[in-house]
Design a protein around this motif. Sequence first.
Motif, PDB file in Angstrom:
ATOM      1  N   SER A  81       0.840  -1.197   0.000  1.00 19.73           N
ATOM      2  CA  SER A  81       0.000   0.000   0.000  1.00 19.73           C
ATOM      3  C   SER A  81       0.875   1.246   0.000  1.00 19.73           C
ATOM      4  N   TYR A  82       0.568   2.157  -0.915  1.00 23.05           N
ATOM      5  CA  TYR A  82       1.221   3.465  -0.939  1.00 23.05           C
ATOM      6  C   TYR A  82       0.313   4.480  -0.253  1.00 23.05           C
ATOM      7  N   PHE A  83       0.865   5.230   0.724  1.00 19.07           N
ATOM      8  CA  PHE A  83       0.152   6.324   1.367  1.00 19.07           C
ATOM      9  C   PHE A  83       0.722   7.626   0.809  1.00 19.07           C
ATOM     10  N   VAL A  84      -0.057   8.347   0.022  1.00 16.12           N
ATOM     11  CA  VAL A  84       0.427   9.559  -0.642  1.00 16.12           C
ATOM     12  C   VAL A  84      -0.368  10.753  -0.134  1.00 16.12           C
ATOM     13  N   THR A  85       0.299  11.674   0.552  1.00 12.94           N
ATOM     14  CA  THR A  85      -0.372  12.852   1.116  1.00 12.94           C
ATOM     15  C   THR A  85      -0.138  14.053   0.209  1.00 12.94           C
ATOM     16  N   ARG A 126      -5.491  16.476  -0.859  1.00 17.35           N
ATOM     17  CA  ARG A 126      -6.190  15.213  -0.681  1.00 17.35           C
ATOM     18  C   ARG A 126      -5.220  14.118  -0.269  1.00 17.35           C
ATOM     19  N   LEU A 127      -5.772  12.964   0.086  1.00 12.20           N
ATOM     20  CA  LEU A 127      -5.009  11.770   0.430  1.00 12.20           C
ATOM     21  C   LEU A 127      -5.289  10.699  -0.613  1.00 12.20           C
ATOM     22  N   ASP A 128      -4.233  10.116  -1.163  1.00  6.49           N
ATOM     23  CA  ASP A 128      -4.372   9.026  -2.130  1.00  6.49           C
ATOM     24  C   ASP A 128      -3.815   7.746  -1.538  1.00  6.49           C
ATOM     25  N   GLU A 139      -1.605  18.458   5.327  1.00  6.28           N
ATOM     26  CA  GLU A 139      -1.543  19.176   6.599  1.00  6.28           C
ATOM     27  C   GLU A 139      -2.396  18.490   7.658  1.00  6.28           C
ATOM     28  N   ASP A 140      -3.565  18.005   7.262  1.00  5.65           N
ATOM     29  CA  ASP A 140      -4.418  17.271   8.206  1.00  5.65           C
ATOM     30  C   ASP A 140      -3.703  16.021   8.722  1.00  5.65           C
ATOM     31  N   ILE A 141      -3.088  15.285   7.809  1.00 10.60           N
ATOM     32  CA  ILE A 141      -2.379  14.060   8.177  1.00 10.60           C
ATOM     33  C   ILE A 141      -1.204  14.377   9.098  1.00 10.60           C
ATOM     34  N   ILE A 191       4.047  -1.240   3.573  1.00 13.28           N
ATOM     35  CA  ILE A 191       3.618   0.148   3.449  1.00 13.28           C
ATOM     36  C   ILE A 191       4.787   1.028   3.033  1.00 13.28           C
ATOM     37  N   SER A 192       4.580   1.782   1.973  1.00 16.77           N
ATOM     38  CA  SER A 192       5.498   2.839   1.570  1.00 16.77           C
ATOM     39  C   SER A 192       4.768   4.159   1.798  1.00 16.77           C
ATOM     40  N   ALA A 193       5.216   4.908   2.781  1.00 13.81           N
ATOM     41  CA  ALA A 193       4.454   6.058   3.261  1.00 13.81           C
ATOM     42  C   ALA A 193       5.117   7.380   2.909  1.00 13.81           C
ATOM     43  N   ASP A 194       4.289   8.374   2.734  1.00 12.55           N
ATOM     44  CA  ASP A 194       4.735   9.734   2.433  1.00 12.55           C
ATOM     45  C   ASP A 194       5.176  10.434   3.716  1.00 12.55           C
ATOM     46  N   ASN A 195       5.517  11.705   3.575  1.00 14.30           N
ATOM     47  CA  ASN A 195       6.015  12.510   4.690  1.00 14.30           C
ATOM     48  C   ASN A 195       5.119  12.406   5.920  1.00 14.30           C
TER      49      ASN A 195
END
Length: 618
Positions: free
Chosen positions: A253-257, A261-263, A292-294, A345-349
Amino acid sequence: MYYSVLRSLRFTIKARVLGFYMLKLGRLSAAILLIFGGFAPQIAIAQNPEYKGIAWILKRPNFAYTGGRCVVNGAFEDIQRPLYQNGGILRGGIGQNVSQFSIQDSLLQGEGFTVSDRTSGEPDQANADQVGTITDTFNGTLQSDGVFAGTVTTTYYRSGNQICKLSGAFTLVRQTAADPNQPSKIAFIDRPTFEKTFRSAPTEQAATLFDEQQSKTTAQQLDLPPPRTPTLREVSQELYNISQKTKQKPALSYFVTLKDRLDLVLVLPSKNATQNSDPLPVRRITLRANAEDIKLLALEFRQEVTNPRKTGTTSYLPAAQKLHELLIAPLEAELQANKVQTLIISADNHLRSIPLAALHDGKQFLIEKYSIALIPSFGMTDTRYSDLRSSTLLAMGISKSTQEQVPLPAVAVEISEVAKKLWSQGMGFLDEEFTLDKLKSLTQEQRYGIIHLATHAEFQKGEQSKSFIQFWGEKLSLDKLRQYTSESGWNKSPTIEMLVLSACRTALGDEQAELGFAGLAFQAGVKTVIGSLWYVSDTASLTLMSEFYSQLKTAPTRSEALRQAQLSLLQGKVKLEGDRILLSNGQSVVLPPNLNGTKLNLTHPYFWSAYTLVGNWN
């Protein structure tokens, strides 16, 4: 696709050496000495030049697999392998493996060359006998543009009988090698351009773009060349191949902020992913949360779960449940329908340093449903499977104060338990024997599958020199880690499977520290790192590590072993009673006298969710 086919055939070629002398075409001539250090089946294809000099880029496109036990035919993507030359010595390799060899003579054939007498694992069975020889026959000419090009045929033999052949074109292109004393110049898309491109791209291309951006950003932070980025179909195929070996079904799963929006992109394993055009990934877009929310929500979660004064409360739950609702819930139906057991998981900032295991759906923690692994990117992860149960282990640590660090009295017990009782093939060293020179000499003399370091380690913001692993009377800074492990031979085949840092911590929420921690396995030249996002306590570290090695002896994967250890604390199967720790299998570990009677609420995620597996999960 090229590498995934190789992996599915289970080629484990230990080393291949190419060499040829003067080639001439008219007035143009070139002296080329070449070593090709490794053809191991591995996704992360990257090089780490140790010095400046000459580099040769070897391309081998459009290979076909025919005959014998090779069962796949087709055309595959180009692959580039830089080979670095400095005088008479060259270095090359794949992924985290960079090997140094001596020049060997070759048998010239016309204007080409032949290399033979290497060993390899048989391509069709995991535990088959070794292949006797491999012969590469290169036939080509040096063109007017300085490119040496032609055809190459690789033949695998066992006991004189041909097993299979690989044939196709190749080119050698000369270029200037990187100077490691200068900052790496990595071309990557700036964040606004990345977000614009990602937002409008089809799902497969968007996911590949994110993986590439993750690789390049992490590589820049670590001052290393970025690896090749696999296509999403290659990723899906590789996930399937791994599931067949481990009998544990993984999903990525990629978490892209993004700014607005969140993808989420979910990649599931597929048996024939590289051979068809069926839709692969699942993409979920959430407009009610943005970067920013994340960031704020992740900060709240970290503050609550890492507060030792709140281990008798559930103050972390609101943030843990909100993050689960945003990051996991949109994908839950697909995860359950496909019976996924391992979540990579490959997560964004700002999401790389949250304790993912402690996300909560209102009834269960995430770790109660899946084993979990964090990766910087799929391209930077060495996914080759290896059974750790027969691995040798080297355990070293510091229990006393050195260089003003807080003493870790339980480490003396930890090293003894891990090296002598919990693992059948272990060796342990403590305090004054835990030096950089000692670790280097030990790993040069013998190949250890697992290296366990019970010592302080810090991943801080700013320059890599501020992050370190503590040794007796000295520190190994992150910017020196790659060079040190290379000199120690960690990157030689067989690769060190796992590095465990049982008392480390990262600067939670700091992007640079997060990148350093997430890229640690790639930086150290090992497949897997297990470390802690925050410093828990001496007793809790000893407890979880003891249970982890107990579970590792029977678990199908290393991520499942960590999951079972965390569950044992969460579910109260591991307990502190008087002067000892009672493990879930009935064994006990005696605490040092100054820690007798310690009372900890081990079921709270503060004590178990800090431990994170980075890199290879299988």
